[in-house]
Design an enzyme around this catalytic site. Structure first.
Site, PDB file in Angstrom:
ATOM      1  N   ALA A 142       8.377   2.262   1.304  1.00 57.53           N
ATOM      2  CA  ALA A 142       9.268   2.896   2.266  1.00 57.53           C
ATOM      3  C   ALA A 142      10.644   2.939   1.618  1.00 57.53           C
ATOM      4  CB  ALA A 142       9.289   2.098   3.565  1.00 57.53           C
ATOM      5  N   SER A 143      11.546   3.716   2.183  1.00 51.23           N
ATOM      6  CA  SER A 143      12.859   3.886   1.551  1.00 51.23           C
ATOM      7  C   SER A 143      13.575   2.559   1.348  1.00 51.23           C
ATOM      8  CB  SER A 143      13.722   4.844   2.365  1.00 51.23           C
ATOM      9  OG  SER A 143      13.836   4.401   3.702  1.00 51.23           O
ATOM     10  N   LYS A 192       5.626  -3.300   7.643  1.00 45.66           N
ATOM     11  CA  LYS A 192       6.725  -2.823   6.799  1.00 45.66           C
ATOM     12  C   LYS A 192       7.747  -3.946   6.697  1.00 45.66           C
ATOM     13  CE  LYS A 192       9.570   0.736   7.936  1.00 45.66           C
ATOM     14  NZ  LYS A 192      10.069   2.131   7.989  1.00 45.66           N
ATOM     15  N   GLY A 212      11.985  -0.522   2.217  1.00 43.03           N
ATOM     16  CA  GLY A 212      11.014  -1.594   2.366  1.00 43.03           C
ATOM     17  C   GLY A 212       9.707  -1.257   1.690  1.00 43.03           C
ATOM     18  N   GLN A 213       8.735  -2.115   1.921  1.00 40.15           N
ATOM     19  CA  GLN A 213       7.391  -1.894   1.406  1.00 40.15           C
ATOM     20  C   GLN A 213       6.414  -2.114   2.549  1.00 40.15           C
ATOM     21  OE1 GLN A 213       7.478  -4.753  -1.851  1.00 40.15           O
ATOM     22  NE2 GLN A 213       7.538  -3.051  -3.282  1.00 40.15           N
ATOM     23  N   VAL A 214       5.294  -1.379   2.496  1.00 43.36           N
ATOM     24  CA  VAL A 214       4.301  -1.458   3.558  1.00 43.36           C
ATOM     25  C   VAL A 214       3.051  -2.146   3.032  1.00 43.36           C
ATOM     26  CG1 VAL A 214       2.914  -0.146   5.214  1.00 43.36           C
ATOM     27  CG2 VAL A 214       5.207   0.668   4.570  1.00 43.36           C
ATOM     28  N   VAL A 242       0.827  -1.205   0.000  1.00 42.73           N
ATOM     29  CA  VAL A 242       0.000   0.000   0.000  1.00 42.73           C
ATOM     30  C   VAL A 242       0.861   1.255   0.000  1.00 42.73           C
ATOM     31  CG1 VAL A 242      -1.996  -1.105   1.067  1.00 42.73           C
ATOM     32  CG2 VAL A 242      -0.248  -0.059   2.517  1.00 42.73           C
ATOM     33  N   ASP A 273      12.552  12.785   8.742  1.00 38.83           N
ATOM     34  CA  ASP A 273      11.991  12.467   7.433  1.00 38.83           C
ATOM     35  C   ASP A 273      10.550  12.979   7.318  1.00 38.83           C
ATOM     36  OD1 ASP A 273      12.045  11.396   4.898  1.00 38.83           O
ATOM     37  OD2 ASP A 273      11.816   9.315   5.534  1.00 38.83           O
TER      38      ASP A 273
END
Length: 190
Positions: free
Chosen positions: A10-11, A29, A13-15, A7, A162
């Site tokens: 991330a820098s 994540k 990873g993926q969420v 959805v 961030d």
């Protein structure tokens, strides 16, 4: 239960959106495979380029480009440990409770039993990116963000580094929600 597609990105990873066996909605994540090796390779290349970087005008005011590359490297390596990120978010939530801001500002709660160095599970928070909030809320949200960041620096000893619209949500209950605690700066109490 986990969404089949991410959805959010991330820098490193993926969420995914998921649901735990107890029914709680969560954000999961997951670190990208091979990202640690890629970061190590990138840092090695940067280290090799330091002599050339020192000759560039954009680094003219930087006294020690080696130290700058080392600092970047330390930041990237720290971001790889989702346990550290979990600790930062938890610390911020505890500071919010003490400061009285918890009714106005929040961060996702960590689900420790479903988290590790490469997987971070937190409560899901519905909301919209701060840049999509109604214009009428801009002053209130800017004030909340400023206050939250001052509380971070002065009371928690960490600073979220961030703060882009993907990491600042306006939750459906109106609270400002700060996501992604992987990139932080330790603030010296003095």
């Amino acid at each position: 239960d986990l969404s089949s597609e991410p959805v959010a990105a991330a820098s490193i990873g993926q969420v995914y959106r998921g649901r735990l066996a107890d029914g709680r909605l969560v954000a999961v994540k997951v670190q990208r495979p091979g990202v640690a090796q890629q970061i190590a390779c990138d840092l090695h290349i940067l280290t090799l380029l330091v002599p050339r970087l020192q000759t560039l005008q954009m680094f003219a005011g930087v006294l020690d480009v080696d130290a700058l590359v080392d600092e970047w490297g330390a930041g990237f390596v720290n971001e790889l440990d989702y346990c550290k990120e979990a600790g930062h978010g938890t610390r911020f939530l505890a500071t919010l409770e003490k400061s009285g801001l918890a009714g106005s500002v929040t961060a996702p709660q960590v689900v420790p039993e479903a988290s590790s160095r490469t997987v971070l599970t937190t409560t899901w928070i519905d909301g919209i990116p701060i840049d999509e909030a109604p214009r009428a809320d801009a002053g209130r949200l800017a004030g909340l963000a400023l206050t939250a960041y001052l509380v971070m620096m002065l009371d928690s000893g960490i600073l979220h580094c961030d703060p882009h619209p993907g990491n600042l949500l306006v939750a459906t209950d109106g609270r400002l929600c700060i996501l992604d605690w992987g990139l932080v700066l330790a603030v010296d109490p003095d």
